[in-house]
Enzyme design. Structure first.
Site, PDB file in Angstrom:
ATOM      1  NE  ARG A  94      -1.389   2.161   2.988  1.00  0.00           N
ATOM      2  CZ  ARG A  94      -0.301   2.801   3.444  1.00  0.00           C
ATOM      3  NH1 ARG A  94       0.380   3.643   2.691  1.00  0.00           N
ATOM      4  NH2 ARG A  94       0.125   2.598   4.681  1.00  0.00           N
ATOM      5  CB  SER A  95       4.201   2.018   1.477  1.00  0.00           C
ATOM      6  OG  SER A  95       4.021   2.322   2.811  1.00  0.00           O
ATOM      7  CB  SER A 142       8.259  15.282  14.044  1.00  0.00           C
ATOM      8  OG  SER A 142       8.184  13.906  14.339  1.00  0.00           O
ATOM      9  CB  CYS A 242       1.882  15.812  -0.864  1.00  0.00           C
ATOM     10  SG  CYS A 242       2.351  17.030  -2.093  1.00  0.00           S
ATOM     11  CG  LEU A 243       2.959  14.964   4.223  1.00  0.00           C
ATOM     12  CD1 LEU A 243       3.554  15.413   5.547  1.00  0.00           C
ATOM     13  CD2 LEU A 243       3.610  13.672   3.780  1.00  0.00           C
ATOM     14  NE  ARG A 247       0.132  13.450   7.704  1.00  0.00           N
ATOM     15  CZ  ARG A 247       0.476  14.646   8.160  1.00  0.00           C
ATOM     16  NH1 ARG A 247      -0.431  15.619   8.232  1.00  0.00           N
ATOM     17  NH2 ARG A 247       1.713  14.893   8.541  1.00  0.00           N
ATOM     18  CD  GLU A 367       2.220   9.939   4.490  1.00  0.00           C
ATOM     19  OE1 GLU A 367       1.837  11.106   4.706  1.00  0.00           O
ATOM     20  OE2 GLU A 367       2.431   9.477   3.364  1.00  0.00           O
TER      21      GLU A 367
HETATM   22  P1  TGC Z   1       2.125  24.795  10.049  1.00  0.00           P
HETATM   23  O1  TGC Z   1       2.286  26.219  10.461  1.00  0.00           O
HETATM   24  O2  TGC Z   1       1.163  23.947  10.769  1.00  0.00           O
HETATM   25  O3  TGC Z   1       1.736  24.751   8.507  1.00  0.00           O
HETATM   26  C1  TGC Z   1       2.430  25.451   7.500  1.00  0.00           C
HETATM   27  C2  TGC Z   1       1.438  25.704   6.382  1.00  0.00           C
HETATM   28  O4  TGC Z   1       0.920  24.444   5.909  1.00  0.00           O
HETATM   29  C3  TGC Z   1      -0.507  24.363   6.129  1.00  0.00           C
HETATM   30  N1  TGC Z   1      -0.788  22.986   6.600  1.00  0.00           N
HETATM   31  C4  TGC Z   1      -1.335  22.035   5.838  1.00  0.00           C
HETATM   32  N2  TGC Z   1      -1.824  22.072   4.596  1.00  0.00           N
HETATM   33  C5  TGC Z   1      -2.334  20.932   4.110  1.00  0.00           C
HETATM   34  N3  TGC Z   1      -2.357  19.775   4.784  1.00  0.00           N
HETATM   35  C6  TGC Z   1      -1.876  19.688   6.040  1.00  0.00           C
HETATM   36  N4  TGC Z   1      -1.908  18.517   6.700  1.00  0.00           N
HETATM   37  C7  TGC Z   1      -1.332  20.856   6.621  1.00  0.00           C
HETATM   38  N5  TGC Z   1      -0.782  21.131   7.821  1.00  0.00           N
HETATM   39  C8  TGC Z   1      -0.458  22.442   7.793  1.00  0.00           C
HETATM   40  C9  TGC Z   1      -0.811  25.416   7.164  1.00  0.00           C
HETATM   41  O5  TGC Z   1      -2.133  25.883   7.062  1.00  0.00           O
HETATM   42  C10 TGC Z   1       0.203  26.496   6.811  1.00  0.00           C
HETATM   43  O6  TGC Z   1      -0.266  27.172   5.665  1.00  0.00           O
HETATM   44  P2  TGC Z   1       0.032  28.741   5.439  1.00  0.00           P
HETATM   45  O7  TGC Z   1      -0.787  29.129   4.243  1.00  0.00           O
HETATM   46  O8  TGC Z   1      -0.394  29.422   6.686  1.00  0.00           O
HETATM   47  O9  TGC Z   1       1.498  28.827   5.197  1.00  0.00           O
HETATM   48  O10 TGC Z   1       3.563  24.119  10.045  1.00  0.00           O
HETATM   49  P3  TGC Z   1       4.467  23.608  11.221  1.00  0.00           P
HETATM   50  O11 TGC Z   1       5.876  23.809  10.803  1.00  0.00           O
HETATM   51  O12 TGC Z   1       3.968  24.202  12.511  1.00  0.00           O
HETATM   52  O13 TGC Z   1       4.234  22.020  11.218  1.00  0.00           O
HETATM   53  C11 TGC Z   1       3.172  21.419  11.757  1.00  0.00           C
HETATM   54  C12 TGC Z   1       3.321  19.876  11.760  1.00  0.00           C
HETATM   55  C13 TGC Z   1       4.236  19.423  12.888  1.00  0.00           C
HETATM   56  C14 TGC Z   1       1.949  19.342  11.989  1.00  0.00           C
HETATM   57  C15 TGC Z   1       3.890  19.363  10.418  1.00  0.00           C
HETATM   58  O14 TGC Z   1       5.220  19.722  10.246  1.00  0.00           O
HETATM   59  C16 TGC Z   1       3.774  17.866  10.259  1.00  0.00           C
HETATM   60  O15 TGC Z   1       2.747  17.373   9.798  1.00  0.00           O
HETATM   61  N6  TGC Z   1       4.853  17.075  10.623  1.00  0.00           N
HETATM   62  C17 TGC Z   1       4.888  15.656  10.359  1.00  0.00           C
HETATM   63  C18 TGC Z   1       5.833  15.378   9.217  1.00  0.00           C
HETATM   64  C19 TGC Z   1       5.381  14.234   8.384  1.00  0.00           C
HETATM   65  O16 TGC Z   1       4.254  13.768   8.427  1.00  0.00           O
HETATM   66  N7  TGC Z   1       6.257  13.750   7.504  1.00  0.00           N
HETATM   67  C20 TGC Z   1       5.929  12.741   6.580  1.00  0.00           C
HETATM   68  C21 TGC Z   1       7.018  12.525   5.543  1.00  0.00           C
HETATM   69  S1  TGC Z   1       6.488  11.627   4.103  1.00  0.00           S
HETATM   70  C22 TGC Z   1       6.214  10.085   4.632  1.00  0.00           C
HETATM   71  O17 TGC Z   1       6.280   9.751   5.779  1.00  0.00           O
HETATM   72  C23 TGC Z   1       5.850   9.124   3.568  1.00  0.00           C
HETATM   73  S2  TGC Z   1       5.685   7.547   4.167  1.00  0.00           S
HETATM   74  C24 TGC Z   1       5.402   6.610   2.821  1.00  0.00           C
HETATM   75  C25 TGC Z   1       3.952   6.268   2.646  1.00  0.00           C
HETATM   76  O18 TGC Z   1       3.086   7.153   2.757  1.00  0.00           O
HETATM   77  O19 TGC Z   1       3.621   5.128   2.406  1.00  0.00           O
HETATM   78  P1  FAD Z   2      11.341  12.227  15.184  1.00  0.00           P
HETATM   79  O1  FAD Z   2      10.736  13.431  14.567  1.00  0.00           O
HETATM   80  O2  FAD Z   2      12.768  12.281  15.603  1.00  0.00           O
HETATM   81  O3  FAD Z   2      10.438  11.764  16.415  1.00  0.00           O
HETATM   82  C1  FAD Z   2      10.926  10.918  17.469  1.00  0.00           C
HETATM   83  C2  FAD Z   2       9.885  10.883  18.575  1.00  0.00           C
HETATM   84  O4  FAD Z   2       9.668  12.210  19.055  1.00  0.00           O
HETATM   85  C3  FAD Z   2       8.510  10.378  18.111  1.00  0.00           C
HETATM   86  O5  FAD Z   2       7.929   9.591  19.127  1.00  0.00           O
HETATM   87  C4  FAD Z   2       7.701  11.646  17.933  1.00  0.00           C
HETATM   88  O6  FAD Z   2       6.296  11.458  18.097  1.00  0.00           O
HETATM   89  C5  FAD Z   2       8.269  12.494  19.057  1.00  0.00           C
HETATM   90  N1  FAD Z   2       8.065  13.929  18.830  1.00  0.00           N
HETATM   91  C6  FAD Z   2       8.365  14.640  17.705  1.00  0.00           C
HETATM   92  N2  FAD Z   2       8.018  15.928  17.861  1.00  0.00           N
HETATM   93  C7  FAD Z   2       7.481  16.028  19.108  1.00  0.00           C
HETATM   94  C8  FAD Z   2       6.924  17.100  19.872  1.00  0.00           C
HETATM   95  N3  FAD Z   2       6.829  18.328  19.360  1.00  0.00           N
HETATM   96  N4  FAD Z   2       6.474  16.837  21.116  1.00  0.00           N
HETATM   97  C9  FAD Z   2       6.546  15.582  21.655  1.00  0.00           C
HETATM   98  N5  FAD Z   2       7.053  14.518  20.974  1.00  0.00           N
HETATM   99  C10 FAD Z   2       7.522  14.754  19.727  1.00  0.00           C
HETATM  100  N6  FAD Z   2       9.663  10.350   4.725  1.00  0.00           N
HETATM  101  C11 FAD Z   2       9.622  10.909   3.482  1.00  0.00           C
HETATM  102  O7  FAD Z   2       9.854  12.098   3.303  1.00  0.00           O
HETATM  103  N7  FAD Z   2       9.318  10.135   2.402  1.00  0.00           N
HETATM  104  C12 FAD Z   2       9.051   8.809   2.501  1.00  0.00           C
HETATM  105  O8  FAD Z   2       8.761   8.153   1.497  1.00  0.00           O
HETATM  106  C13 FAD Z   2       9.125   8.204   3.794  1.00  0.00           C
HETATM  107  N8  FAD Z   2       8.949   6.863   3.922  1.00  0.00           N
HETATM  108  C14 FAD Z   2       9.189   6.268   5.129  1.00  0.00           C
HETATM  109  C15 FAD Z   2       9.227   4.883   5.218  1.00  0.00           C
HETATM  110  C16 FAD Z   2       9.517   4.256   6.420  1.00  0.00           C
HETATM  111  C17 FAD Z   2       9.644   2.773   6.483  1.00  0.00           C
HETATM  112  C18 FAD Z   2       9.713   5.044   7.579  1.00  0.00           C
HETATM  113  C19 FAD Z   2       9.982   4.377   8.911  1.00  0.00           C
HETATM  114  C20 FAD Z   2       9.683   6.412   7.509  1.00  0.00           C
HETATM  115  C21 FAD Z   2       9.448   7.054   6.279  1.00  0.00           C
HETATM  116  N9  FAD Z   2       9.509   8.440   6.145  1.00  0.00           N
HETATM  117  C22 FAD Z   2       9.429   9.015   4.906  1.00  0.00           C
HETATM  118  C23 FAD Z   2       9.891   9.272   7.294  1.00  0.00           C
HETATM  119  C24 FAD Z   2       8.774   9.495   8.312  1.00  0.00           C
HETATM  120  O9  FAD Z   2       7.826  10.399   7.836  1.00  0.00           O
HETATM  121  C25 FAD Z   2       9.423   9.993   9.596  1.00  0.00           C
HETATM  122  O10 FAD Z   2      10.119   8.897  10.150  1.00  0.00           O
HETATM  123  C26 FAD Z   2       8.402  10.537  10.581  1.00  0.00           C
HETATM  124  O11 FAD Z   2       7.826  11.733  10.112  1.00  0.00           O
HETATM  125  C27 FAD Z   2       9.014  10.777  11.984  1.00  0.00           C
HETATM  126  O12 FAD Z   2      10.208  11.449  11.903  1.00  0.00           O
HETATM  127  P2  FAD Z   2      11.524  10.892  12.673  1.00  0.00           P
HETATM  128  O13 FAD Z   2      11.676   9.476  12.322  1.00  0.00           O
HETATM  129  O14 FAD Z   2      12.635  11.808  12.368  1.00  0.00           O
HETATM  130  O15 FAD Z   2      11.149  10.962  14.204  1.00  0.00           O
END
Ligand code: TGC
Ligand code: FAD
Length: 388
Positions: A94-95, A142, A242-243, A247, A367
């Site tokens: 699914r990923s 994160s 995109c996320l 999600r 995500e």
């Molecule tokens: P923040 O101030 O909240 O937001 C900045 C701007 O973005 C807008 N926004 C969003 N827009 C669409 N969808 C969302 N979910 C959005 N969240 C926020 C927001 O309105 C703002 O817009 P503007 O116009 O005011 O500039 O930003 P922040 O820096 O405070 O961050 C908030 C936080 C922590 C929630 C965000 O950084 C976050 O979601 N962190 C988690 C990172 C994450 O999910 N990484 C994933 C990497 S990719 C991955 O894992 C792929 S896995 C493979 C697979 O899917 O199978």
């Molecule tokens: P960290 O951010 O270091 O977090 C560590 C711990 O701290 C967690 O428990 C977290 O919840 C906690 N934490 C973080 N912030 C706070 C806070 N403010 N307060 C309290 N606790 C907090 N990323 C991509 O860009 N593209 C991909 O395709 C992709 N694929 C992935 C595939 C796999 C198999 C995995 C494991 C990860 C993938 N990722 C991808 C990355 C994924 O999105 C990150 O691992 C995830 O967002 C968490 O980041 P981190 O691992 O750096 O953990």
């Protein structure tokens, strides 16, 4: 073995149209016939089953909810049911589908130029071209807003420098959608495989999502043409939007993994004789099964409601956070309980449960971790951001 049916405790099936069920059933058949038999070995070998890509493409499962450019254009519930069936097989598969559709095709479709759409989307829909999504960095997971990957404007285009980590599909990708800071603002870039200065290294040794190919992406003075920037988006909301798409698909998908675990636990507990009767006849076992039925049914109802809002353009990203957090936790809990109910057989890969359980540890983390989504909800209801 009895034919698989997904849990229908609250008659959720009556809410799906014949067309939605037809799409779901065709994916279910593909999963039963082509996918499930390959997974035990693929997981052991840490090997992505790439022979499945052409069939996944021909079934229209890549970018399935996009319209035009060779995409299937299915509705939101059908898309969710597709994700659910695929993740019933394996979260890693699914990923693959999520990253291709939601994290690569969707931003090109939404923020790309017409030339980019025509160049990439039709081939990505068939699986002839595979994409990956580079947001996470070694020191910024994160908090992607802190990223240190940069883009600099040159006469011919842009030069990228930096590293991305944990990138799904990175090893098999023909293109990467990469997020980098240009003059301090986050921008999206398409980087084609083979571009000088762009290299990929494999991340081995995962105990989770082992069929998914994960890589680091390295950019060292990597020059890309001017036309490879995504023109229509600037700022962190680009990658975060995109996320949001991915999600939503995960929130649907994990219900499939939960269902697979519930199904295994129910069947096993009905067969397994313990002391004087089947395991399923004991109250403690029934409490675990009831908790799974409760979690899956609640998730099904939530998804149906949010899908209606999505179709109406009313789905807020804070709602998607709730669904991703709730459904991933629910699926992980189902998997852990199912593993327990299978006793020693719960740790062997003859049954799918341990694989799902290990996979769901990743799905609960990527995500946006469970706690990050909790903080998103906290900010939504209090108006106070507690990330820092
Ligand atoms: P923040 O101030 O909240 O937001 C900045 C701007 O973005 C807008 N926004 C969003 N827009 C669409 N969808 C969302 N979910 C959005 N969240 C926020 C927001 O309105 C703002 O817009 P503007 O116009 O005011 O500039 O930003 P922040 O820096 O405070 O961050 C908030 C936080 C922590 C929630 C965000 O950084 C976050 O979601 N962190 C988690 C990172 C994450 O999910 N990484 C994933 C990497 S990719 C991955 O894992 C792929 S896995 C493979 C697979 O899917 O199978
Ligand atoms: P960290 O951010 O270091 O977090 C560590 C711990 O701290 C967690 O428990 C977290 O919840 C906690 N934490 C973080 N912030 C706070 C806070 N403010 N307060 C309290 N606790 C907090 N990323 C991509 O860009 N593209 C991909 O395709 C992709 N694929 C992935 C595939 C796999 C198999 C995995 C494991 C990860 C993938 N990722 C991808 C990355 C994924 O999105 C990150 O691992 C995830 O967002 C968490 O980041 P981190 O691992 O750096 O953990």
């Amino acid at each position: 073995m009895a034919k698989y049916e997904s849990l229908n405790y609250i008659d959720i099936e009556s809410e799906y149209t014949a067309e939605q069920k037809g799409i779901r059933d065709s994916v279910r058949q593909f999963v039963d016939t082509d996918v499930l038999p390959t997974l035990q070995q693929a997981f052991r070998d840490e090997k992505f089953p790439d022979h499945l890509i052409p069939k996944i493409g021909s079934l229209g499962l890549l970018g399935a909810n996009l319209k035009g450019y060779g995409c299937a254009g299915i509705d939101t519930v059908s898309y969710g049911l597709v994700m659910q069936e695929i993740e019933r097989a394996d979260s890693g598969l699914r990923s693959f589908v999520s990253v291709q559709g939601a994290l690569c095709m969707w931003p090109i479709y939404t923020y790309g130029s017409e030339a980019q759409k025509e160049k990439y989307l039709p081939k990505m829909a068939t699986g002839e071209m595979i994409g990956c999504f580079g947001l996470t960095e070694p020191d910024y997971g994160s908090n992607p807003g802190g990223m240190i990957t940069t883009a600099k404007k040159t006469d011919k285009g842009y030069v990228l420098n930096g590293n991305k980590m944990w990138i799904t599909n990175g090893l098999i990708a023909d293109l990467a959608v990469v997020w980098a800071k240009l003059d301090g603002k986050v921008r999206g870039f398409i980087v084609d495989k083979g571009t000088p200065g762009f290299t990929v290294s494999e991340m081995k040794g995962k105990f989770s999502l082992r069929v998914s190919p994960t890589a680091e992406l390295h950019f060292e003075n990597c020059e890309i043409p001017a036309e490879n920037i995504l023109p229509d988006i600037e700022g962190l909301k680009g990658p975060l939007s995109c996320l949001n798409q991915a999600r939503f698909g995960i929130a649907w998908g994990v219900v499939g993994a939960a269902n697979a675990c519930y199904d295994a636990a129910l069947n096993y507990s009905l067969e397994r004789q313990i002391f004087s009767k089947p395991l399923a006849g004991y109250q403690l076992a029934q409490a675990k099964l009831a908790k799974m039925v409760q979690g899956i049914s609640m998730a099904q109802a939530l998804l149906l409601h949010l899908s209606k809002l999505k179709e109406q353009g009313k789905l807020g990203h804070h709602m998607v956070s709730l669904a991703k957090m709730n459904n991933c936790r629910m699926a992980l809990d189902c998997a852990r309980d199912a593993r327990d109910m299978l006793g020693a057989n719960g740790i062997i890969d003859e049954y799918p449960v341990i694989r799902h359980m290990l996979n769901l540890e990743t799905v609960n983390t990527y995500e946006g971790t469970e706690d990050i989504h909790r903080l998103v909800i906290g900010r939504q209801v209090t108006g106070l951001a507690a990330f820092e």
